[in-house]
Motif scaffolding. Sequence first.
Motif, PDB file in Angstrom:
ATOM      1  N   ILE A 262       8.661 -17.582 -65.478  1.00 27.67           N
ATOM      2  CA  ILE A 262       7.642 -17.669 -64.416  1.00 27.67           C
ATOM      3  C   ILE A 262       7.314 -16.273 -63.902  1.00 27.67           C
ATOM      4  CG2 ILE A 262       7.219 -18.427 -62.032  1.00 27.67           C
ATOM      5  CD1 ILE A 262       8.867 -20.927 -62.659  1.00 27.67           C
ATOM      6  N   LEU A 263       8.360 -15.505 -63.652  1.00 25.54           N
ATOM      7  CA  LEU A 263       8.137 -14.148 -63.148  1.00 25.54           C
ATOM      8  C   LEU A 263       7.350 -13.321 -64.148  1.00 25.54           C
ATOM      9  CD1 LEU A 263      11.574 -13.173 -61.609  1.00 25.54           C
ATOM     10  CD2 LEU A 263       9.511 -13.853 -60.400  1.00 25.54           C
ATOM     11  N   SER A 264       7.724 -13.452 -65.418  1.00 28.78           N
ATOM     12  CA  SER A 264       7.090 -12.604 -66.422  1.00 28.78           C
ATOM     13  C   SER A 264       5.645 -13.022 -66.676  1.00 28.78           C
ATOM     14  CB  SER A 264       7.890 -12.624 -67.715  1.00 28.78           C
ATOM     15  OG  SER A 264       7.812 -13.908 -68.275  1.00 28.78           O
ATOM     16  N   LEU A 265       5.325 -14.270 -66.375  1.00 29.57           N
ATOM     17  CA  LEU A 265       3.952 -14.720 -66.622  1.00 29.57           C
ATOM     18  C   LEU A 265       3.014 -14.389 -65.475  1.00 29.57           C
ATOM     19  CD1 LEU A 265       4.407 -18.134 -68.443  1.00 29.57           C
ATOM     20  CD2 LEU A 265       3.908 -15.889 -69.412  1.00 29.57           C
ATOM     21  N   MET A 266       3.574 -13.985 -64.327  1.00 26.04           N
ATOM     22  CA  MET A 266       2.695 -13.540 -63.256  1.00 26.04           C
ATOM     23  C   MET A 266       1.939 -12.333 -63.816  1.00 26.04           C
ATOM     24  SD  MET A 266       5.017 -13.855 -59.860  1.00 26.04           S
ATOM     25  CE  MET A 266       5.588 -15.437 -59.257  1.00 26.04           C
ATOM     26  N   LYS A 267       0.649 -12.426 -63.758  1.00 29.44           N
ATOM     27  CA  LYS A 267      -0.179 -11.474 -64.486  1.00 29.44           C
ATOM     28  C   LYS A 267       0.057 -10.030 -64.032  1.00 29.44           C
ATOM     29  CE  LYS A 267      -4.970 -11.177 -65.042  1.00 29.44           C
ATOM     30  NZ  LYS A 267      -6.130 -11.784 -64.430  1.00 29.44           N
ATOM     31  N   ASN A 268       0.275  -9.153 -64.977  1.00 32.12           N
ATOM     32  CA  ASN A 268       0.378  -7.732 -64.641  1.00 32.12           C
ATOM     33  C   ASN A 268      -0.928  -7.048 -65.006  1.00 32.12           C
ATOM     34  OD1 ASN A 268       1.040  -5.138 -64.061  1.00 32.12           O
ATOM     35  ND2 ASN A 268       2.719  -4.979 -65.528  1.00 32.12           N
ATOM     36  N   THR A 269      -1.847  -7.075 -64.057  1.00 29.04           N
ATOM     37  CA  THR A 269      -3.182  -6.522 -64.270  1.00 29.04           C
ATOM     38  C   THR A 269      -3.120  -5.012 -64.495  1.00 29.04           C
ATOM     39  OG1 THR A 269      -3.788  -8.135 -62.601  1.00 29.04           O
ATOM     40  CG2 THR A 269      -5.527  -6.653 -63.319  1.00 29.04           C
ATOM     41  N   PHE A 270      -2.092  -4.393 -63.951  1.00 26.56           N
ATOM     42  CA  PHE A 270      -2.019  -2.924 -64.003  1.00 26.56           C
ATOM     43  C   PHE A 270      -0.965  -2.446 -64.998  1.00 26.56           C
ATOM     44  CE2 PHE A 270      -3.953  -4.109 -60.040  1.00 26.56           C
ATOM     45  CZ  PHE A 270      -5.025  -3.245 -59.960  1.00 26.56           C
ATOM     46  N   ARG A 271      -0.795  -3.234 -66.071  1.00 29.06           N
ATOM     47  CA  ARG A 271       0.245  -2.931 -67.054  1.00 29.06           C
ATOM     48  C   ARG A 271       0.085  -1.530 -67.652  1.00 29.06           C
ATOM     49  NH1 ARG A 271       0.478  -3.444 -72.543  1.00 29.06           N
ATOM     50  NH2 ARG A 271       2.593  -3.631 -73.396  1.00 29.06           N
ATOM     51  N   THR A 272      -1.139  -1.199 -68.107  1.00 25.01           N
ATOM     52  CA  THR A 272      -1.372   0.084 -68.773  1.00 25.01           C
ATOM     53  C   THR A 272      -1.081   1.255 -67.833  1.00 25.01           C
ATOM     54  OG1 THR A 272      -3.099  -1.017 -70.005  1.00 25.01           O
ATOM     55  CG2 THR A 272      -3.055   1.374 -70.136  1.00 25.01           C
ATOM     56  N   GLN A 273      -1.595   1.162 -66.601  1.00 25.83           N
ATOM     57  CA  GLN A 273      -1.372   2.242 -65.632  1.00 25.83           C
ATOM     58  C   GLN A 273       0.100   2.348 -65.256  1.00 25.83           C
ATOM     59  OE1 GLN A 273      -3.759  -0.109 -65.505  1.00 25.83           O
ATOM     60  NE2 GLN A 273      -5.466   0.494 -64.199  1.00 25.83           N
ATOM     61  N   SER A 274       0.754   1.193 -65.109  1.00 26.28           N
ATOM     62  CA  SER A 274       2.179   1.190 -64.757  1.00 26.28           C
ATOM     63  C   SER A 274       2.997   1.855 -65.860  1.00 26.28           C
ATOM     64  CB  SER A 274       2.680  -0.243 -64.534  1.00 26.28           C
ATOM     65  OG  SER A 274       1.934  -0.878 -63.522  1.00 26.28           O
ATOM     66  N   LEU A 275       2.667   1.528 -67.111  1.00 26.47           N
ATOM     67  CA  LEU A 275       3.377   2.129 -68.249  1.00 26.47           C
ATOM     68  C   LEU A 275       3.162   3.637 -68.282  1.00 26.47           C
ATOM     69  CD1 LEU A 275       2.708  -0.518 -71.065  1.00 26.47           C
ATOM     70  CD2 LEU A 275       4.946   0.111 -70.140  1.00 26.47           C
ATOM     71  N   LYS A 276       1.941   4.047 -67.952  1.00 26.31           N
ATOM     72  CA  LYS A 276       1.614   5.479 -67.954  1.00 26.31           C
ATOM     73  C   LYS A 276       2.445   6.230 -66.908  1.00 26.31           C
ATOM     74  CE  LYS A 276      -2.508   8.338 -67.845  1.00 26.31           C
ATOM     75  NZ  LYS A 276      -3.971   8.238 -67.920  1.00 26.31           N
ATOM     76  N   LEU A 277       2.492   5.678 -65.691  1.00 27.18           N
ATOM     77  CA  LEU A 277       3.280   6.305 -64.623  1.00 27.18           C
ATOM     78  C   LEU A 277       4.773   6.322 -64.985  1.00 27.18           C
ATOM     79  CD1 LEU A 277       3.562   7.486 -61.759  1.00 27.18           C
ATOM     80  CD2 LEU A 277       3.644   5.143 -60.880  1.00 27.18           C
ATOM     81  N   ALA A 278       5.253   5.213 -65.533  1.00 28.09           N
ATOM     82  CA  ALA A 278       6.674   5.114 -65.915  1.00 28.09           C
ATOM     83  C   ALA A 278       7.027   6.180 -66.955  1.00 28.09           C
ATOM     84  CB  ALA A 278       6.964   3.717 -66.464  1.00 28.09           C
ATOM     85  N   LYS A 279       6.125   6.387 -67.913  1.00 30.05           N
ATOM     86  CA  LYS A 279       6.345   7.387 -68.968  1.00 30.05           C
ATOM     87  C   LYS A 279       6.384   8.795 -68.362  1.00 30.05           C
ATOM     88  CE  LYS A 279       5.737   9.101 -73.346  1.00 30.05           C
ATOM     89  NZ  LYS A 279       5.596  10.517 -73.068  1.00 30.05           N
ATOM     90  N   LEU A 280       5.465   9.062 -67.411  1.00 29.40           N
ATOM     91  CA  LEU A 280       5.433  10.378 -66.758  1.00 29.40           C
ATOM     92  C   LEU A 280       6.722  10.631 -65.969  1.00 29.40           C
ATOM     93  CD1 LEU A 280       1.711  10.388 -65.556  1.00 29.40           C
ATOM     94  CD2 LEU A 280       2.698  11.883 -67.305  1.00 29.40           C
ATOM     95  N   VAL A 281       7.258   9.593 -65.349  1.00 24.43           N
ATOM     96  CA  VAL A 281       8.520   9.716 -64.602  1.00 24.43           C
ATOM     97  C   VAL A 281       9.650  10.067 -65.574  1.00 24.43           C
ATOM     98  CG1 VAL A 281      10.282   8.385 -63.343  1.00 24.43           C
ATOM     99  CG2 VAL A 281       7.880   8.224 -62.655  1.00 24.43           C
ATOM    100  N   GLN A 282       9.724   9.336 -66.682  1.00 25.34           N
ATOM    101  CA  GLN A 282      10.787   9.600 -67.671  1.00 25.34           C
ATOM    102  C   GLN A 282      10.650  11.020 -68.240  1.00 25.34           C
ATOM    103  OE1 GLN A 282      13.034   6.740 -66.857  1.00 25.34           O
ATOM    104  NE2 GLN A 282      13.615   7.610 -68.821  1.00 25.34           N
ATOM    105  N   ASP A 283       9.418  11.451 -68.471  1.00 31.59           N
ATOM    106  CA  ASP A 283       9.172  12.803 -69.005  1.00 31.59           C
ATOM    107  C   ASP A 283       9.769  13.865 -68.078  1.00 31.59           C
ATOM    108  OD1 ASP A 283       7.827  11.738 -71.126  1.00 31.59           O
ATOM    109  OD2 ASP A 283       5.808  12.267 -70.410  1.00 31.59           O
ATOM    110  N   GLU A 284       9.583  13.668 -66.765  1.00 28.75           N
ATOM    111  CA  GLU A 284      10.104  14.649 -65.801  1.00 28.75           C
ATOM    112  C   GLU A 284      11.633  14.640 -65.783  1.00 28.75           C
ATOM    113  OE1 GLU A 284       8.423  17.026 -64.367  1.00 28.75           O
ATOM    114  OE2 GLU A 284       6.551  16.249 -65.190  1.00 28.75           O
TER     115      GLU A 284
END
Length: 291
Positions: free
Chosen positions: A200-222
């Motif tokens: 149920i939690l995972s099916l709640m739509k993640n409209t901002f998936r692409t942007q979230s992944l981008k920010l997460a990647k930038l955090v890991q890079d730092e």
Amino acid sequence: MKNIPLLRPNAILIAIISVAIVISTNYQAFTQEYKIKTIVIDAGHGGKDGSTRGEYSTEKDVALKTALRLGAAIEANMKDVKVIYTRSTDVFIPLYERIAIANNAKADLFISIHCNDMPLIRSSVVTGYKKVKGKRVPIRSSVYRKSTSTRGVETFVSGMGRINEQDEVIKRENAAIFLEDNYKENYEGFDPNNAENYIILSLMKNTFRTQSLKLAKLVQDEYVNVGRVNRGVQEKSLAVLARAGMPAILTEIGFISNPAEEDYMNSEAGQEEITNCLLKAIQNYQRSIEG
Ligand SMILES: [Zn+2]
């Protein structure tokens, strides 16, 4: 049939100009929406939910200290950005309320700060011997240990991932649901005892998936830039990120179960380095979307 009078040429011109003004105003509003104006910083756990603990510190305290420091760094370096904390003291805030704070504030980013931990592993040790029918047999008892060497940083975004009831991160970071009084109403019938319900939690739509992944990647890079062990970006069914109306991440800043990382996260130098990484990642993200 009614006689429709023809529009005079100057009336048509006024109409065209009006439409042009409306379009250009909307375009400005549209481009302005891409500016980061409000950031919600979420210190994980709090109050009765202390979550993981190391030898001398708890996750809720390390998370709060880091969150407040990050907020101060954002306010000092990103003058036009407003910072909102889901908590600034040691209080319990339900997971659904944390993201509701961000949604209600129409926040542009949501950053949840946590510490990682290793699960307890049961093993059997010989604690003595006894005589059974004249034979010497060992007396065994169970001991629980956790790895103290596992280290590194990882950042999560809301998503399907693999639905795995044994997933320690999903279990740990969603466990606060058990401490909430009306969790069934607040999570659309969610039953924490039933692993399938995590879907149920995972099916709640993640409209901002692409942007979230981008920010997460930038955090890991730092983190990697300052020499941290990279455990990567992952998508997981996390209640705190479900229903986010903006790019949202949960970052695990280190293992509190590892004494060296516990010291690092509690130290002045470690706090400075972690919050600098997060600040730089947010600024890089801002540059990439605002141009
Ligand atoms: Zn946590």
